[in-house]
Scaffold this motif. Structure first.
Motif, PDB file in Angstrom:
ATOM      1  N   SER A 141      34.101  20.987  28.283  1.00 56.21           N
ATOM      2  CA  SER A 141      32.912  20.138  28.141  1.00 56.21           C
ATOM      3  C   SER A 141      32.542  19.959  26.669  1.00 56.21           C
ATOM      4  O   SER A 141      31.556  19.291  26.349  1.00 56.21           O
ATOM      5  CB  SER A 141      31.724  20.752  28.896  1.00 56.21           C
ATOM      6  N   GLY A 142      33.328  20.563  25.783  1.00 57.11           N
ATOM      7  CA  GLY A 142      33.079  20.443  24.344  1.00 57.11           C
ATOM      8  C   GLY A 142      32.133  21.484  23.798  1.00 57.11           C
ATOM      9  O   GLY A 142      31.547  21.292  22.726  1.00 57.11           O
ATOM     10  N   ARG A 143      31.977  22.625  24.506  1.00 57.52           N
ATOM     11  CA  ARG A 143      31.049  23.668  24.062  1.00 57.52           C
ATOM     12  C   ARG A 143      31.771  25.015  23.891  1.00 57.52           C
ATOM     13  O   ARG A 143      31.528  25.953  24.653  1.00 57.52           O
ATOM     14  CB  ARG A 143      29.906  23.810  25.065  1.00 57.52           C
ATOM     15  N   SER A 177      39.022  29.261  22.696  1.00 64.48           N
ATOM     16  CA  SER A 177      37.644  29.125  22.196  1.00 64.48           C
ATOM     17  C   SER A 177      37.577  29.370  20.696  1.00 64.48           C
ATOM     18  O   SER A 177      36.942  28.617  19.952  1.00 64.48           O
ATOM     19  CB  SER A 177      36.721  30.106  22.930  1.00 64.48           C
ATOM     20  N   ARG A 180      39.007  26.446  18.750  1.00 67.77           N
ATOM     21  CA  ARG A 180      38.113  25.288  18.705  1.00 67.77           C
ATOM     22  C   ARG A 180      36.893  25.527  17.823  1.00 67.77           C
ATOM     23  O   ARG A 180      36.198  24.574  17.460  1.00 67.77           O
ATOM     24  CB  ARG A 180      37.669  24.922  20.127  1.00 67.77           C
ATOM     25  N   TRP A 221      39.904  16.307  19.602  1.00 66.21           N
ATOM     26  CA  TRP A 221      38.664  17.015  19.924  1.00 66.21           C
ATOM     27  C   TRP A 221      37.484  16.173  19.510  1.00 66.21           C
ATOM     28  O   TRP A 221      37.524  15.562  18.445  1.00 66.21           O
ATOM     29  CB  TRP A 221      38.641  18.366  19.199  1.00 66.21           C
ATOM     30  N   PRO A 222      36.394  16.089  20.272  1.00 71.78           N
ATOM     31  CA  PRO A 222      36.161  16.762  21.552  1.00 71.78           C
ATOM     32  C   PRO A 222      37.026  16.197  22.671  1.00 71.78           C
ATOM     33  O   PRO A 222      37.548  15.088  22.552  1.00 71.78           O
ATOM     34  CB  PRO A 222      34.669  16.518  21.817  1.00 71.78           C
TER      35      PRO A 222
END
Length: 236
Positions: A141-143, A177, A180, A221-222
């Motif tokens: 979800s981009g988090r 994670s 990113r 990304w995202p």
């Protein structure tokens, strides 16, 4: 695998078809982790048929396993009705563990389809039961900042309890994670550790998932995800 096969043999010797169906479903799950889908499918189909014939308590487990096999073999449309049935039976029986199996399977399938918001909806209120799946849903979800503590805590828990398969999965999510969050050296280190552990077990599914994580990290990304709302199902 040897323990599962022995348990199935004992169940068959007792003449208890319900126990045999449950053990077949367990072995089918193991076959999937070993990336032996044909064997997994045969066992899962036998488990579902056996549980169905006796209206057994293990039916939702067998149906969920068969659904996972269907998705692995590229038949997601045939998996959804199985999960719907499994959920209905689990609810009728009041079997919370079976409900958990159905829930995590739905989340897994949503993540495969790049629908992280759907996975988060399925797992709402159940983060502690499936932290790695929630971490991946947050990541897709981009988090990544939300995914990181979940993955890290699960690595620590799994390592302390000796749950090596869970540790592999958690380290993959942790590595992705970190990468990113612009901590690529740390992320790469975690992915390598996950791959080495998966190879040592051996755990082919873990190796494949680490490779998929590396592919994901090479994407723009995202992330681009499917955001089409999924109609709510009528509770059974």
């Amino acid at each position: 695998m040897e323990i599962g096969t022995r348990a199935l043999g004992l169940a068959e010797q007792t003449g208890d078809p319900t126990a045999a169906a449950f053990e077949r479903a367990n072995i089918a799950e193991l076959r999937l982790l070993l990336e032996e889908p044909d064997s997994a499918r045969a066992l899962a189909e036998q488990a579902a048929a056996g549980a169905e014939a006796y209206d057994a308590w293990c039916l939702p487990y067998a149906l969920t396993t068969l659904a996972r096999v269907r998705v692995f073999q590229g038949e997601p449309a045939r998996a959804t009705p199985l999960l719907d049935r499994a959920e209905a039976v689990a609810t009728a029986l009041g079997d919370r563990q079976a409900g958990h199996e159905v829930r995590t399977a739905r989340a897994e399938f949503a993540l495969r389809a790049r629908r992280p918001h759907q996975a988060l909806g399925v797992l709402a209120g159940h983060t502690d039961e499936a932290p790695v799946l929630v971490a991946w849903a947050e990541l897709l979800s981009g988090r990544p900042e939300a995914a990181l503590p979940l993955a890290r805590a699960e690595v620590t828990r799994a390592r302390h309890t000796g749950e090596r398969l869970a540790e592999v999965e958690a380290r993959i999510a942790l590595g992705a994670s970190l990468s990113r969050l612009a901590r690529k050296p740390d992320g790469t280190k975690e992915l390598v550790r996950a791959e080495k552990l998966a190879e040592a077990l051996p755990y082919p599914a873990g190796t494949r998932r680490a490779a998929r994580a590396r592919d994901l990290l090479r994407e723009p990304w995202p992330p681009r995800v499917t955001t089409t709302p999924t109609p709510r199902r009528t509770p059974t």
